[in-house]
Design a protein around this motif. Structure first.
Motif, mmCIF file in Angstrom:
data_model
loop_
_atom_site.group_PDB
_atom_site.id
_atom_site.type_symbol
_atom_site.label_atom_id
_atom_site.label_comp_id
_atom_site.label_asym_id
_atom_site.label_seq_id
_atom_site.Cartn_x
_atom_site.Cartn_y
_atom_site.Cartn_z
ATOM 1 N N ALA A 156 15.090 5.828 1.149
ATOM 2 C CA ALA A 156 15.245 4.504 1.738
ATOM 3 C C ALA A 156 13.899 3.784 1.820
ATOM 4 O O ALA A 156 13.829 2.564 1.712
ATOM 5 N N PHE A 157 12.832 4.533 1.990
ATOM 6 C CA PHE A 157 11.492 3.962 2.112
ATOM 7 C C PHE A 157 10.512 4.795 1.312
ATOM 8 O O PHE A 157 10.682 5.992 1.163
ATOM 9 N N GLU A 158 9.480 4.135 0.835
ATOM 10 C CA GLU A 158 8.420 4.822 0.097
ATOM 11 C C GLU A 158 7.092 4.248 0.572
ATOM 12 O O GLU A 158 6.913 3.034 0.606
ATOM 13 N N ASP A 159 6.185 5.102 0.976
ATOM 14 C CA ASP A 159 4.851 4.660 1.382
ATOM 15 C C ASP A 159 3.904 4.778 0.197
ATOM 16 O O ASP A 159 3.883 5.810 -0.488
ATOM 17 N N TYR A 160 3.132 3.704 -0.026
ATOM 18 C CA TYR A 160 2.134 3.707 -1.088
ATOM 19 C C TYR A 160 0.753 3.621 -0.449
ATOM 20 O O TYR A 160 0.557 2.883 0.512
ATOM 21 N N LEU A 161 -0.188 4.335 -1.008
ATOM 22 C CA LEU A 161 -1.575 4.230 -0.588
ATOM 23 C C LEU A 161 -2.269 3.284 -1.562
ATOM 24 O O LEU A 161 -2.339 3.566 -2.761
ATOM 25 N N VAL A 162 -2.744 2.158 -1.055
ATOM 26 C CA VAL A 162 -3.406 1.163 -1.895
ATOM 27 C C VAL A 162 -4.868 1.098 -1.463
ATOM 28 O O VAL A 162 -5.173 0.667 -0.350
#
Length: 173
Positions: A156-162
Motif C-alpha cells: 500500500a505504501f513504499e518509502d523512498y530514500l532521496v
C-alpha cells in the motif's frame, strides 16, 4: 522436519484460489473515473505531424502539460500518471508555438498550478527533481513478483530514500 518450500507453494496456491473466488463477489466501483489512453493512433498522429508538431513515442512534456490543464478545466479532482519522468528531455528545448521556456519547464509549471497531480515512481526511476517537487504526490508503480514469478501482493505504501544532491556528490569524493 517440515519443508518450508512446500508450505510456501501451498500458501501461494490457496491465495491464487481465494483471489479467483473473490472475482465471483464483485464490490461496487467508482463511476466517476476518467482515463486518458495513449493509443497507437495518437502516437501516429504525433509522428506524422498532423497535430501541428512532430514527436516520437515519448511525448513532449508540453503535451502532458496540455493534458493537465485540460483536465483541470474539466474539474478533475486528481490526475495520476502511469508514465515515468525520471529525467529532463534534452532533445526538446523549445515550445512549438514559440512561447517562453522549455517543455520541461512548462510541464513543471502545469504540475505546480494544478496541485493535484500524482506522478508515477519506481525505486530506480524517481521523477526528476523539477517534476517531483511540483507534483502533489508520488505513486509507486513497481511490481515485485513472488519467487514463482507471479505477482500476488502489492504494498500500500513504499518509502523512498532521496539523497540531497550535495550528499550524493560527497559520497564520490
Amino acid at each position: 522436519r517440515c519443508d518450508m518450500g512446500l508450505l510456501q507453494r501451498l500458501e501461494w496456491m490457496t491465495y491464487d484460489w481465494r483471489a479467483r473466488l473473490a472475482l465471483d463477489h464483485p464490490t461496487p466501483a467508482a463511476t466517476n473515473l476518467g482515463f486518458v489512453f495513449i493509443s497507437n493512433e495518437s502516437i501516429e498522429q504525433l509522428a506524422n505531424g498532423s497535430l501541428g508538431f512532430q514527436a516520437g513515442l515519448y511525448w513532449p512534456r508540453f503535451v502532458h502539460a496540455w493534458v493537465i490543464e485540460e483536465l483541470q478545466a474539466q474539474g478533475a479532482e486528481a490526475v495520476a500518471y502511469d508514465v515515468l519522468f525520471p529525467d529532463q528531455r534534452r532533445d526538446h528545448t523549445a515550445m512549438p508555438d514559440g512561447s517562453p521556456g522549455t517543455p520541461d519547464e512548462n510541464f513543471a509549471r502545469a504540475l505546480r498550478a494544478a496541485g493535484n497531480v500524482i506522478l508515477a515512481s519506481d525505486p530506480q526511476a524517481l521523477p526528476h527533481e523539477q517534476f517531483r517537487t511540483n507534483a502533489w504526490r508520488l505513486g509507486d508503480i513497481s511490481a515485485r513478483r513472488d519467487p514463482d514469478g507471479i505477482l500476488r501482493r502489492v504494498s500500500a505504501f513504499e518509502d523512498y530514500l532521496v539523497w540531497h544532491p550535495l550528499s550524493k556528490s560527497e559520497e564520490h569524493t
